[in-house]
Design an enzyme around this catalytic site. Structure first.
Site, PDB file in Angstrom:
ATOM      1  N   ASP A  29       5.680  12.790  14.263  1.00 13.94           N
ATOM      2  CA  ASP A  29       5.722  12.814  12.803  1.00 13.94           C
ATOM      3  C   ASP A  29       4.337  13.091  12.224  1.00 13.94           C
ATOM      4  OD1 ASP A  29       6.936  12.766  10.357  1.00 13.94           O
ATOM      5  OD2 ASP A  29       6.891  10.582  10.154  1.00 13.94           O
ATOM      6  N   LEU A  44       0.832  -1.210   0.000  1.00 13.44           N
ATOM      7  CA  LEU A  44       0.000   0.000   0.000  1.00 13.44           C
ATOM      8  C   LEU A  44       0.861   1.252   0.000  1.00 13.44           C
ATOM      9  CD1 LEU A  44      -2.663  -1.053   2.637  1.00 13.44           C
ATOM     10  CD2 LEU A  44      -3.051  -0.713   0.201  1.00 13.44           C
ATOM     11  N   GLY A  45       2.026   1.135   0.581  1.00 15.26           N
ATOM     12  CA  GLY A  45       2.901   2.298   0.633  1.00 15.26           C
ATOM     13  C   GLY A  45       4.118   1.997   1.463  1.00 15.26           C
ATOM     14  N   GLY A  74       8.804   1.271   7.521  1.00 20.62           N
ATOM     15  CA  GLY A  74       8.839   0.079   6.683  1.00 20.62           C
ATOM     16  C   GLY A  74       7.608   0.059   5.798  1.00 20.62           C
ATOM     17  N   LYS A  91       1.738  -3.589   8.696  1.00 24.83           N
ATOM     18  CA  LYS A  91       2.951  -2.775   8.614  1.00 24.83           C
ATOM     19  C   LYS A  91       4.117  -3.600   9.091  1.00 24.83           C
ATOM     20  CE  LYS A  91       2.648   1.458   9.554  1.00 24.83           C
ATOM     21  NZ  LYS A  91       3.076   2.803   9.232  1.00 24.83           N
ATOM     22  N   GLY A 124       6.224   3.539   4.498  1.00 23.97           N
ATOM     23  CA  GLY A 124       6.281   4.591   5.513  1.00 23.97           C
ATOM     24  C   GLY A 124       7.677   4.718   6.073  1.00 23.97           C
ATOM     25  N   VAL A 135       3.977  -1.087   4.056  1.00 24.88           N
ATOM     26  CA  VAL A 135       2.635  -1.436   4.526  1.00 24.88           C
ATOM     27  C   VAL A 135       1.953  -2.265   3.434  1.00 24.88           C
ATOM     28  CG1 VAL A 135       0.451  -0.533   5.368  1.00 24.88           C
ATOM     29  CG2 VAL A 135       2.535   0.766   5.721  1.00 24.88           C
TER      30      VAL A 135
END
Ligand SMILES: *[C@@H]1O[C@H](CO)[C@@H](O)[C@H](O)[C@H]1NC(C)=O
Ligand SMILES: *[C@@H]1O[C@H](CO)[C@@H](O)[C@H](O)[C@H]1NC(C)=O
Ligand SMILES: *[C@@H]1O[C@H](CO)[C@@H](O)[C@H](O)[C@H]1NC(C)=O
Ligand SMILES: *[C@@H]1O[C@H](CO)[C@@H](O)[C@H](O)[C@H]1NC(C)=O
Ligand SMILES: *[C@@H]1O[C@H](CO)[C@@H](O)[C@H](O)[C@H]1NC(C)=O
Ligand SMILES: *[C@@H]1O[C@H](CO)[C@@H](O)[C@H](O)[C@H]1NC(C)=O
Ligand SMILES: *[C@@H]1O[C@H](CO)[C@@H](O)[C@H](O)[C@H]1NC(C)=O
Ligand SMILES: *[C@@H]1O[C@H](CO)[C@@H](O)[C@H](O)[C@H]1NC(C)=O
Ligand SMILES: *[C@@H]1O[C@H](CO)[C@@H](O)[C@H](O)[C@H]1NC(C)=O
Ligand SMILES: *[C@@H]1O[C@H](CO)[C@@H](O)[C@H](O)[C@H]1NC(C)=O
Length: 790
Positions: free
Chosen positions: A630, A512-513, A518, A535, A515, A520
């Site tokens: 963050d 999915l992406g 690490g 994740k 981050g 996801v």
């Protein structure tokens, strides 16, 4: 005080120059001429010998400027590059062969004194004290009168839009106040870096020009005037010089914005010592706003202004009284309510007032007001007047002590919260702060301490929760039957095996992406019934097993509609995976920054409040306070109903220590990190407030904080541009082509500008942010976010 200096060598050359001056009128400084600090010639003189230009001593070095030569001492009236450090004794001033006036610093390079575009043919220092460069047709191409520092001289004009900035206490660099000849025709004194709103002003000329050009002009016989374009059109006489005896060439006048913030007119006669103060804009220097810093007020001692701290605060620096005071008690243990009376008390003071607006105003008696402030953690002080109680958070700005008047109606009582002395262990803050470690040596004990603390609080919490659970389980049973999320689910994070997650994610197939911690992956549980995001953590502390478990439990305990839910985790060998609920609509970054279909104004306000509530929960409402570290649009996800939820919270502590120092940079979230991250100081919840402020601006404007592809350079950094628009009253520029109503736009921007203050103490708590956004409390005018110091 106008800065004065006396140097023996100067005095010597002054006398010889005065004698020689009569023969050589006017003195032309030709190309190729140069000056040296300690050898001949040190300066160029005006024909009368009253003004000199060259090196003058500043501290242990030298500065370049123009000064008024007195019989006994000299008064600096102009300085080139006033904020540059003093130069060494082997520097040189040169009017170069190619027509530039500059100085060379030892072997360390050159600095321009005059930024003329056309080459100069010669220069001249006039009797008025004006240094002028001429081109080959003897036309003026540059003059020092156009660039005043803190002083204007007889014959000099401060043009519309121009300003004088006071000097600092130690030299001629920029100080703390400025005098602005505003476009609206008013001449106004303000503290520097405040936004220059009417509330910041402490003196003005009361002249308004309706767009015509008003200037401040000091004529050579000492009359200080505001004129409309030309000298013949006098709008107002600020000072009329009736000392006719001084009306000759030997008296020189100058108006200086002194270091204490008062504009004063001085007269100098060559044959008399010292200078004469002819006129001050304010008689009482204590009326200068922010002469004393936060939480302190001014009082006259022998005619000299002195700053005193309010009760409950102590000087930030005892040697620099004007720097202000800070609270001398800890309020981090504040829980609110009646219990507060054990730790705090209220002290009263008569006839004290301050400039900022209160966050709440209610009609009540003075005792109720005192009690209300005492029990309210947000209240640092309250002003009581005419049965009105106005509560206010610290710090207090523009504190003034009013002259006592017999008028009972006008009297005010200040109620100030003070700590009750002694070291109280129960006031030591719970451990929400993440410390940025200075060296690895300090690390081990710190880790042991934090893990001990976390473990301890976890155990006590679990015991407490089980107890509560037992009592209330009957009520929750019904909820569970209805299929609602109950307490059991909060308590029990599911432990997954690695294989289980491998199957759920189809072998970590759909990413999915990526981050900061690490990648996801998308996955499904319960035979495809429930979508999840898995994740996979990397870059973690090696031996942090216990801490990891504790963190997972801390995260698992959080439950808020604006936080992404953690469903469970896997910790096998060195593998660490977290299982979150799946968020169907991507991140806020996608929503805001993609070109089409951005959310409308009201939708954006809702998102902003949602995010603020999520952070507020992390900071103040959950069991162990969590600093996110963050906050950014990429970490804010939208669920199926477009509710904004914060992701990735509680993980910052798990990072490797060396990455705590650098991860903000590695993660490319530079635009969002608070300035204290770069200063090696402990990080508090206020770091999140800063990041939230940036995100809020991005939500308002639907653009990134840093946008390189913009046509106008002032728009590259969003926060700077927004502040400019705010000061100029042009907020509508930020949302061109949208139906954003003016009031809510202003509100959002003001909240954001408070959040992004460089000084963490000035940033509001998330609670105040939510209250301001929801319109429960008023918002005062934010100062410039990047004020160097106040
Ligand atoms: C100028 O002075 C500085 C320090 O005062 C010294 O380091 C430098 O070598 C000097 N340069 C010359 C050319 O004398
Ligand atoms: C010279 O500097 C001043 C500010 O110090 C600036 O306003 C002006 O535009 C500059 N002039 C040129 C020709 O660069
Ligand atoms: C200032 O001068 C301009 C033109 O010279 C004139 O239009 C304007 O009315 C004057 N303003 C005042 C306040 O006198
Ligand atoms: C300065 O201004 C005053 C008041 O307008 C005037 O009387 C005087 O003559 C002026 N002095 C000079 C030197 O222009
Ligand atoms: C002032 O100076 C001018 C020229 O610099 C001279 O003509 C005039 O006589 C002087 N006046 C007095 C009173 O010294
Ligand atoms: C200074 O000079 C003026 C005339 O230029 C004279 O009237 C005055 O008395 C002198 N003052 C002193 C202290 O010498
Ligand atoms: C100028 O020097 C004299 C004697 O050194 C001193 O008394 C006087 O205060 C000085 N003037 C100013 C304005 O500082
Ligand atoms: C704080 O300052 C007040 C005076 O302003 C003093 O009475 C009090 O003892 C101080 N408290 C602490 C904890 O230092
Ligand atoms: C709080 O202050 C009041 C007077 O302002 C005093 O009478 C009272 O004893 C103080 N309470 C404590 C707990 O110190
Ligand atoms: C309070 O703490 C400080 C520093 O931790 C210590 O020096 C001081 O002696 C303590 N005072 C009391 C009354 O315990």
């Amino acid at each position: 005080m106008a800065p004065v200096l006396s140097t023996i060598f100067l005095f010597f050359y002054v006398l010889s120059a005065v004698e020689g001056a009569e023969q050589e009128l006017p003195s032309r400084i030709i190309l190729g001429s140069s000056l040296f600090p300690t050898s001949h010639p040190p300066s160029w003189f005006s024909p009368s010998g009253r003004f000199a230009f060259g090196f003058y001593q500043q501290g242990t070095g030298f500065a370049v400027g123009i000064w008024l030569v007195g019989k006994h001492n000299t008064t600096v009236v102009w300085t080139a590059n006033r904020n540059d450090p003093p130069v060494s004794a082997n520097s040189t001033i040169v009017l170069t062969e190619d027509g530039k006036l500059l100085y060379r610093i030892g072997q360390g390079g050159e600095k321009l004194i005059a930024n003329n575009t056309e080459a100069a043919s010669f220069a001249s220092l006039h009797d008025s004290g004006n240094l002028v460069l001429y081109n080959k047709n003897s036309e003026v191409i540059w003059e020092s009168f156009k660039y005043p520092t803190d002083t204007i001289l007889g014959g000099q004009t401060l043009f519309s839009g121009g300003q004088l900035i006071s000097s600092s206490d130690t030299g001629h660099s920029t100080g703390r106040f400025h005098l602005k000849m505003q476009d609206d025709g008013n001449l106004v004194l303000y503290p520097l870096n405040t936004g220059d709103t009417p509330g910041d002003a402490y003196w003005d000329s009361q002249t308004f020009g309706d767009g015509s050009k008003f200037h401040l002009y000091l004529n050579s016989s000492g009359h200080l005037l505001i004129i409309n374009g030309t000298i013949s059109k006098i709008i107002k006489t600020l000072y009329y010089n009736s000392l006719s005896a001084y009306n000759d060439n030997s008296t020189i006048y100058h108006a200086t914005l002194d270091t204490d913030g008062v504009l004063r007119l001085y007269s100098h006669r060559y044959n008399e010592t010292g200078e004469l103060k002819a006129w001050p804009a304010l008689k009482n220097p204590c009326e200068v706003k922010s002469f004393c810093g936060f939480n302190s007020y001014c009082t006259l001692n022998d005619g000299q202004p002195v700053c005193l701290c309010l009760p409950g605060s102590a000087p930030i620096d005892p040697n620099q009284g004007t720097l202000g005071c800070s609270r001398n008690y800890s309020e981090s243990g504040c829980k609110g309510g009646k219990e507060n009376a054990l730790h705090f008390n209220i002290t009263t003071m008569e006839n004290i007032e301050w400039g900022d607006r209160h966050y709440v105003q209610q009609s009540m008696s003075i005792d109720e007001c005192s009690k209300s402030c005492l029990e309210d953690c947000n209240c640092g002080a309250a002003l009581f007047s005419k049965n009105m109680c106005m509560k206010q958070g610290l710090p207090l700005r523009y504190v003034v002590r009013k002259i006592q008047s017999g008028d009972q109606d006008a009297s005010t009582t200040a109620l100030l919260k003070v700590g009750i002395g002694g070291n109280r262990t129960d006031l030591i803050p719970s451990k929400p702060t993440i410390i940025v470690f200075a060296s690895e040596k300090e690390l081990l004990p710190a880790i042991l301490m934090t893990s001990g603390l976390v473990l301890f609080s976890c155990i006590s919490l679990i015991i407490f929760c089980l107890f509560i659970y037992k009592i209330r389980s009957i009520r929750y049973k019904r909820l569970l039957e209805n299929g609602e999320d109950g307490l059991t689910e909060e308590l029990k994070l599911r432990l997954f095996s690695y294989n289980e997650l491998k199957v759920a994610t189809n072998g970590f197939k759909e990413e999915l992406g990526k981050g900061s911690f690490g990648a996801v992956y998308k996955g499904t549980l319960y035979r495809g019934k429930k979508l999840v995001a898995v994740k996979r953590l990397e870059k973690l502390l090696e031996e942090g097993e216990r801490e990891f478990q504790a963190e997972m439990r801390a995260i698992g305990r959080t439950h808020h509609k604006n936080l992404v839910r953690l469903l469970g985790y896997c910790a096998v060998d060195s593998k660490r995976l977290l299982v979150y609920e799946y968020m169907g609509n991507g991140s806020l970054a996608n929503l805001l920054f993609k070109s089409s279909g951005r959310p409308d104004w009201n939708e954006r306000i809702r998102i902003a409040i949602d995010v603020a509530k999520g952070i507020l929960y992390l900071h103040e409402e959950c069991e162990t306070p969590i600093i996110h570290c963050d906050i950014k649009p990429q970490n804010i996800l939208m669920d199926d109903f477009w509710t904004a939820k914060i992701a990735d919270f509680g993980l910052a502590k798990l990072l490797m220590p060396d990455q705590t120092r650098t991860f903000t940079i590695l993660r490319g979230t530079r635009g969002y990190v608070a300035p204290e991250w770069h200063k090696n100081t402990p990080i508090s919840v206020k770091a999140d407030v800063y990041s939230y402020g940036i995100v809020l601006l991005e939500i308002v404007c639907c653009r990134r904080n840093m946008e390189l592809n913009t046509s106008k350079p002032e728009e590259i950094i969003l926060s700077t541009w927004v502040h400019q628009c705010f000061v100029a009253g042009e907020l509508q520029k930020l949302v061109i082509g949208e139906e954003a109503d003016k009031k809510s736009l202003e509100k959002m921007v003001m909240v954001a500008l408070w959040c992004i203050q460089d000084e963490p103490a000035l940033r509001p708590s998330m609670k105040s942010v939510v209250m301001m956004l929801e319109g429960i409390t008023d918002i005062s005018i934010p100062p410039c976010p990047t004020a160097e110091s106040m």
